[in-house]
Scaffold this motif. Structure first.
Motif, PDB file in Angstrom:
ATOM      1  N   ALA A  93       0.841  -1.200   0.000  1.00 50.70           N
ATOM      2  CA  ALA A  93       0.000   0.000   0.000  1.00 50.70           C
ATOM      3  C   ALA A  93       0.877   1.251   0.000  1.00 50.70           C
ATOM      4  O   ALA A  93       2.000   1.245   0.513  1.00 50.70           O
ATOM      5  N   LYS A  94       0.336   2.312  -0.539  1.00 50.38           N
ATOM      6  CA  LYS A  94       1.094   3.569  -0.635  1.00 50.38           C
ATOM      7  C   LYS A  94       1.539   4.045   0.744  1.00 50.38           C
ATOM      8  O   LYS A  94       2.679   4.488   0.920  1.00 50.38           O
ATOM      9  N   TRP A  95       0.651   3.954   1.736  1.00 46.30           N
ATOM     10  CA  TRP A  95       0.976   4.421   3.085  1.00 46.30           C
ATOM     11  C   TRP A  95       2.010   3.541   3.783  1.00 46.30           C
ATOM     12  O   TRP A  95       2.618   3.941   4.787  1.00 46.30           O
TER      13      TRP A  95
ATOM     14  N   ARG B  99       4.686   2.045   2.129  1.00 50.55           N
ATOM     15  CA  ARG B  99       5.944   1.928   1.386  1.00 50.55           C
ATOM     16  C   ARG B  99       7.138   2.474   2.181  1.00 50.55           C
ATOM     17  O   ARG B  99       8.203   1.855   2.225  1.00 50.55           O
ATOM     18  N   GLU B 100       6.972   3.613   2.800  1.00 51.38           N
ATOM     19  CA  GLU B 100       8.078   4.157   3.588  1.00 51.38           C
ATOM     20  C   GLU B 100       8.378   3.287   4.811  1.00 51.38           C
ATOM     21  O   GLU B 100       9.547   2.931   5.044  1.00 51.38           O
TER      22      GLU B 100
END
Length: 661
Positions: free
Chosen positions: A523-525, A527-528
């Motif tokens: 998920a985009k949230w 990735r970090e």
């Protein structure tokens, strides 16, 4: 008599120092180090590390007759290259030299190949040299003969020092070596010369040396298209496997004419070193365990000592077996090992020996192990921990990490059931993340109001919200099962809370999630957070090419991640300290390879002394906290051999961590 001997010793030392300083040595400028590089939590900022990094701002040094004369050095001096380097460059400037163009007749060889500290000019050795260009003024065959004489003085088995591996290239005029090194070695009757000269790469060029150097490698030739891989070169870049308790050190074969490595795992050899050229020996059992692992597992448990502490056998970092089994179990210490390690000169049979040794390990050695180990100090063969271990169901692969999480106070048993292989809930993961944050900061997190969530008043949910580990409002969903990427995000946020509320910092890093075939599922949230946890090795991947971000996470996987995260600030980029920091530390005299304070060496790698030299300013990636034969003597960092990826160990005091701004 003693006073006279002492005076002679002092006078001799003064004479040596006077001789070393008889020429005007260019000194490093005075440098005042920032407070963050000293104290009990020293580190480099990214800017400080870049300023000192030997891989940044690399230089080319051109040495000509005119420059030597301008420096005031007698052109007839037999040590003019040595003196030129000594008088015109500082140690940190020499550390940045990547290329040297030598455009003088009859140059002295020692400063370019003298990596042994005992040699006169070892201190001017350009330790990061990668390219050495010789102009037509140099008599190549005479030069190579002198190289042999210099290198024969120091027969290091495996060092990455310049001109000792194929990381470094000697470029010579083609008209002097029309067939390259092959022309020298095709009819050679001097195997030692072949062995010494093939350790580095030699290529030829045509025309002007400056024009060729500007074009670089594409303007040169190897002159060896038909390789014959039967030469045994024991150099660090040709190691297949380091020596362990399972095998002796193995090398790949190289071409007999140019030295190119075959890198064929099915064609390797083992060396036994002598005063002259190393000789091959047959592979066999190698009894050399290295007991540095402290694993809290059922197999290693000895018992409870008189202080009420749990005591465990230490384990071998290579085969994983504990010290008792390595010495008394027939599965480990078998007949072949007995014959190799103890057979000659032993009275009695293998069976008689095993009967005696097994009894000793079950009685005398066991009693000694129980009482010699304490929470403060390890015993020679054992270590002690608090009487806190998992009572719930745990898989074997997670047992050690789970038990260390108990030791570090990360687990509240009341929150978890009796099966740690089950899927983890949001509340359970929050409890781990909160405990991790509180233990690392040494401070309790003040929880948000009991009215923050409509579905729970649990203290861990409220603390997680206060620390920004979980959302501060809306439904908490305490019984919801978390995915692996959600779990990683919880611990990432906990570590960021630690960073904001303590002096702990983390390494700069570059995420590499694209290496996973399922990275599109992340998920985009997430990735970090997942990029951070993966790069630092805090979360286990599910296979070589998958990280399974959407898969449900188990309790033991989350606990293992929390256990590794406890040491997150110890993992990452480190940099070898430099000569300009000499006043900030002390090198003991037995560190031969860095005698002049401008390089560090891989320490006892518990599997063969590899002599991997790290010049001041060289960066490495440290994979975990300090290790050692005991917890109170943990003086090494684990890192990776850059040539074959095996774990080696470096002396910790020689390096500082790099922390992100």
């Amino acid at each position: 008599m003693k006073k006279t001997a002492f005076r002679i010793f002092i006078l001799t030392g003064m004479a040596i120092l006077a001789l070393q300083n008889s020429f005007a040595q260019k000194r490093s400028p005075a440098y005042v180090w920032p407070e963050n590089t000293t104290g009990d939590y020293p580190y480099y900022t990214q800017a400080q590390a870049d300023f000192l990094c030997s891989d940044i701002k690399q230089t080319t040094l051109v040495i000509t007759e005119e420059k030597i004369k301008k420096a005031g050095i007698n052109s007839d001096s037999k040590e003019r290259i040595s003196r030129y380097l000594n008088e015109t460059t500082t140690p940190e400037e020499r550390g940045r030299i990547k290329t040297i163009i030598l455009d003088v007749a009859n140059p002295d060889v020692e400063p370019l190949f003298a990596y042994d500290y005992k040699m006169n000019w070892a201190h001017v050795y350009p330790r990061n040299l990668k390219n050495l260009w010789l102009s037509p003024k140099v008599d190549i065959k005479k030069f190579l003969k002198e190289v042999i004489d210099v290198k024969a003085k120091s027969m290091f088995a495996s060092t990455n020092a310049p001109m000792n591996s194929w990381d470094c290239t000697l470029y010579v005029p083609e008209n002097q070596l029309p067939k390259g090194m092959r022309g020298i070695f095709e009819n050679s009757d001097d195997p030692l010369s072949v062995y010494l000269l093939l350790r580095f790469k030699t290529k030829t060029y045509s025309g002007d040396v400056y024009a060729a150097a500007k074009l670089g490698d594409k303007a040169t030739k190897l002159h060896c298209n038909n390789h014959i891989y039967d030469e045994r070169l024991a150099t660090i870049d040709k190691i297949y496997k380091k020596s362990t308790c399972k095998n002796m050190i193995k090398y790949y074969y190289s071409c007999k004419f140019c030295g190119k490595c075959e890198y064929n795992p099915n064609h390797t050899f083992t060396y036994e070193f002598s005063e002259d050229k190393p000789e091959p020996i047959e592979d066999g059992k190698f009894y050399g365990h290295h007991f540095i692992d402290h694993k809290i597992t059922k197999e290693n448990f000895i018992g409870i000592n008189s202080r009420g502490e749990r005591v465990y056998w230490k384990s071998c970092s290579q085969c994983g077996n504990n010290i008792k089994d390595c010495n008394s179990s027939p599965k480990v210490f078998n007949r072949a090992t007995f014959d190799f390690a103890l057979g000659t000169g032993m009275d009695g049979t293998y069976e008689q020996y095993m009967e005696i040794i097994t009894k000793q390990w079950n009685t005398v050695y066991k009693d000694e192990a129980l009482e010699n180990a304490s929470l403060e100090f390890d015993g020679p063969n054992s270590f002690a921990v608090l009487d806190k271990v998992a009572k719930a169901k745990v898989s074997g692969k997670a047992e050690n990490d789970v038990n260390w999480a108990f030791q570090n106070g990360l687990i509240d048993e009341k929150v978890f059931g009796n099966d740690y292989t089950a899927k983890i809930t949001k509340l359970q993961c929050a409890s781990l993340a909160v405990n991790l944050a509180e233990k690392l900061t040494g401070k309790e997190i003040m929880p948000v109001s009991k009215l923050a969530f409509p579905d729970t008043e649990n203290i861990y949910a409220r603390k997680a919200a206060a620390a920004r580990i979980a959302k501060p409002s809306g439904a908490f969903n305490p019984n919801a099962v978390l995915s692996r990427q959600q779990m990683a995000t919880y611990f990432y946020r906990a570590l960021q809370y630690v960073k904001r509320n303590s002096r702990i910092k983390y390494t700069p890093y570059t995420p590499k999630l694209e290496k996973y075939s399922d990275n599109a599922q992340i998920a985009k949230w997430a990735r970090e957070p997942l990029g951070f946890m993966d790069t630092l090795g805090l979360i286990e991947k599910t296979s070589k090419k998958t990280i399974s971000p959407e898969a449900p996470c188990t309790i033991e996987t989350a606990i293992a991640t929390a256990s590794k995260s406890f040491y997150a600030d110890k993992i990452g980029w480190y940099q070898a300290r430099t000569v300009v920091e000499a006043d900030a530390r002390f090198y003991s005299s037995n560190r031969t390879a860095q005698h002049f304070l401008d390089c560090a060496v891989s320490g006892n790698d518990w599997g063969g002394w590899l002599r991997y030299v790290y010049t001041g300013g060289t960066r490495i990636w440290v994979t975990g906290p300090r290790v050692g034969s005991s917890r109170n003597y943990a003086i090494h960092y684990p890192t990776k051999n850059p040539y074959n990826g095996e774990t080696i160990y470096v002396i910790a005091e020689d390096f500082l961590p790099i922390k992100a701004d």
